[in-house]
Design a protein around this motif. Structure first.
Motif, PDB file in Angstrom:
ATOM      1  N   PHE A 123      -4.056  -0.542   1.951  1.00  0.00           N
ATOM      2  CA  PHE A 123      -4.784  -0.372   0.692  1.00  0.00           C
ATOM      3  C   PHE A 123      -4.863  -1.695  -0.058  1.00  0.00           C
ATOM      4  N   ARG A 124      -6.068  -2.052  -0.472  1.00  0.00           N
ATOM      5  CA  ARG A 124      -6.275  -3.271  -1.256  1.00  0.00           C
ATOM      6  C   ARG A 124      -7.300  -2.995  -2.342  1.00  0.00           C
ATOM      7  N   PHE A 129       3.380  -1.885  -7.581  1.00  0.00           N
ATOM      8  CA  PHE A 129       2.796  -2.651  -6.483  1.00  0.00           C
ATOM      9  C   PHE A 129       3.448  -4.029  -6.316  1.00  0.00           C
ATOM     10  N   ILE A 130       4.371  -4.382  -7.211  1.00  0.00           N
ATOM     11  CA  ILE A 130       5.060  -5.671  -7.132  1.00  0.00           C
ATOM     12  C   ILE A 130       6.267  -5.548  -6.205  1.00  0.00           C
ATOM     13  N   VAL A 131       6.505  -6.569  -5.399  1.00  0.00           N
ATOM     14  CA  VAL A 131       7.666  -6.577  -4.511  1.00  0.00           C
ATOM     15  C   VAL A 131       8.936  -6.311  -5.334  1.00  0.00           C
ATOM     16  N   LEU A 132       9.813  -5.500  -4.803  1.00  0.00           N
ATOM     17  CA  LEU A 132      10.988  -5.053  -5.553  1.00  0.00           C
ATOM     18  C   LEU A 132      11.804  -6.196  -6.143  1.00  0.00           C
ATOM     19  N   ASP A 133      12.046  -7.237  -5.366  1.00  0.00           N
ATOM     20  CA  ASP A 133      12.923  -8.303  -5.856  1.00  0.00           C
ATOM     21  C   ASP A 133      12.225  -9.246  -6.838  1.00  0.00           C
ATOM     22  N   THR A 156      -0.951   7.674   3.463  1.00  0.00           N
ATOM     23  CA  THR A 156      -0.580   6.765   4.541  1.00  0.00           C
ATOM     24  C   THR A 156      -0.929   5.326   4.187  1.00  0.00           C
ATOM     25  N   ALA A 157      -2.082   5.122   3.537  1.00  0.00           N
ATOM     26  CA  ALA A 157      -2.547   3.772   3.230  1.00  0.00           C
ATOM     27  C   ALA A 157      -1.634   3.050   2.257  1.00  0.00           C
ATOM     28  N   ILE A 158      -1.016   3.789   1.318  1.00  0.00           N
ATOM     29  CA  ILE A 158      -0.256   3.110   0.262  1.00  0.00           C
ATOM     30  C   ILE A 158       1.253   3.292   0.373  1.00  0.00           C
ATOM     31  N   GLU A 159       1.733   3.998   1.398  1.00  0.00           N
ATOM     32  CA  GLU A 159       3.152   4.379   1.407  1.00  0.00           C
ATOM     33  C   GLU A 159       4.101   3.178   1.488  1.00  0.00           C
ATOM     34  N   ASP A 160       3.664   2.074   2.073  1.00  0.00           N
ATOM     35  CA  ASP A 160       4.508   0.878   2.117  1.00  0.00           C
ATOM     36  C   ASP A 160       4.080  -0.165   1.085  1.00  0.00           C
ATOM     37  N   TYR A 161       3.082   0.165   0.278  1.00  0.00           N
ATOM     38  CA  TYR A 161       2.499  -0.786  -0.668  1.00  0.00           C
ATOM     39  C   TYR A 161       2.835  -0.413  -2.101  1.00  0.00           C
ATOM     40  N   LEU A 162       2.892   0.884  -2.381  1.00  0.00           N
ATOM     41  CA  LEU A 162       3.269   1.385  -3.706  1.00  0.00           C
ATOM     42  C   LEU A 162       4.690   1.943  -3.589  1.00  0.00           C
ATOM     43  N   ILE A 163       5.635   1.270  -4.224  1.00  0.00           N
ATOM     44  CA  ILE A 163       7.048   1.659  -4.114  1.00  0.00           C
ATOM     45  C   ILE A 163       7.539   2.167  -5.468  1.00  0.00           C
ATOM     46  N   PRO A 164       7.610   3.494  -5.669  1.00  0.00           N
ATOM     47  CA  PRO A 164       8.105   4.036  -6.940  1.00  0.00           C
ATOM     48  C   PRO A 164       9.626   3.999  -7.014  1.00  0.00           C
TER      49      PRO A 164
END
Length: 246
Positions: free
Chosen positions: A18-19, A142-146, A204-212
Motif C-alpha cells: 500500500f502506498r 505508518f511511521i517505523v516504530l523506533d 493484506t496490503a497494509i498489514e506490515d505497513y500500518l502498525i497499531p
C-alpha cells in the motif's frame, strides 16, 4: 475530481504494497470516509481544538495532511491573529489535490484569511518551530516504530507552553477485546459497501505497513516526549483521538 474507491476490486494485494500514490489520492476522500469510523468528527473537532489552543503569531502544523481536510478545519477554527497553517505530506499526488482544495477555499473566504502553506517533506526530518497546535491524524501508525518517540519529541520541543498536539490513530487492544473490535471495524466497512474480497485485500496490503499500538503505549510515549497531559477525547471502535498538552 474524486472517485469511488474500488481499487481492491481489481488490484491484487501483497503485504506492505500500500502506498499513497496517485491512484489512492484520486479515491482518498471516499476511501477514508468508508474505512475510518468517526473520520468526519475527527476532522471537525480538530478545527474546534485549534480554535482553543492557537495563539497569536504562531504556526499550526498538519503533519501527513493528505488532501488537507484538517488543514482547512484548523484554518477555519483559528481565532488568533497572525497565524499560519502548514500542511505537510510526502506524497506529491496528495499535495496536488490539496492545493486545489486550498485554492477553492481561498476564493470562498472574505477579508484576510489565515495563511496556508503546503510542503512536500518527510515529517520525520522536518524542522518544526513556534507551534501552538499540531495535528498528526492517522499518520503515526505508518511511521517505523523506533522513530515514533523521536518524532513526538521534536513536536513537543517545537510546541509553545500550553500548546497542543492532536493525535488520531488506529489502536490495538488486549487479546480478549481485539477480535470484537476487528469485527466491528469490518462490519463498518461492509455497511459502507466494501465486499469481503476488498476488505481482505486491503487488510493484506497494509498489514506490515500500518502498525497499531495499544492506548497505554501512546499515553506513555506522549508523556516521555515532553507533553504534560494526555486525554482521550474521542473513540469510534478501534480508532482513537488524543489531545496532548505541552
Amino acid at each position: 475530481m474524486n472517485e469511488r474507491d474500488d481499487l481492491y476490486q481489481t488490484r491484487e494485494a501483497h503485504s506492505a504494497d500500500f502506498r499513497f500514490d496517485d491512484a489512492v489520492a484520486r479515491v482518498f476522500p471516499d476511501m477514508i470516509k468508508r474505512s475510518v469510523p468517526g473520520y468526519a468528527e475527527t476532522v471537525a473537532m480538530s478545527g474546534i481544538i485549534a480554535g482553543r489552543y492557537a495563539r497569536d503569531n504562531t504556526r499550526l502544523y498538519d503533519l501527513g495532511c493528505s488532501l488537507g481536510a484538517v488543514t482547512l478545519a484548523m484554518r477555519h477554527g483559528v481565532r488568533a491573529r497572525g497565524c499560519q497553517v502548514i500542511g505537510v505530506d510526502n506524497s506529491a499526488s496528495m499535495l496536488e489535490r490539496a492545493a486545489h482544495y486550498i485554492a477553492l477555499d481561498d476564493h470562498s473566504l472574505a477579508g484576510d484569511p489565515v495563511a496556508v502553506e503546503l510542503l512536500q517533506a518527510d515529517i520525520c526530518s522536518l524542522t518544526l518551530d513556534n507551534a501552538s497546535v499540531t495535528a498528526l491524524n492517522y499518520v503515526l501508525q505508518f511511521i517505523v516504530l523506533d522513530q515514533r518517540l523521536e518524532l513526538l519529541t521534536r513536536i513537543a520541543e517545537a510546541t509553545i507552553p500550553g500548546g497542543a498536539l492532536i493525535l488520531s490513530e488506529k489502536i490495538s487492544f488486549e487479546v480478549a477485546e481485539q477480535p470484537l473490535q476487528d469485527a466491528l471495524h469490518w462490519d463498518f466497512k461492509r455497511a459502507n459497501g466494501y465486499s469481503e474480497m476488498e476488505i481482505a485485500r486491503k487488510r493484506t496490503a497494509i498489514e506490515d505497513y500500518l502498525i497499531p499500538e495499544r492506548e497505554e503505549v501512546h499515553r506513555q510515549r506522549l508523556l516521555a516526549a515532553g507533553f504534560s497531559q494526555v486525554i482521550r477525547w474521542y473513540q469510534c471502535f478501534n480508532f482513537v483521538s488524543f489531545l496532548a498538552i505541552r
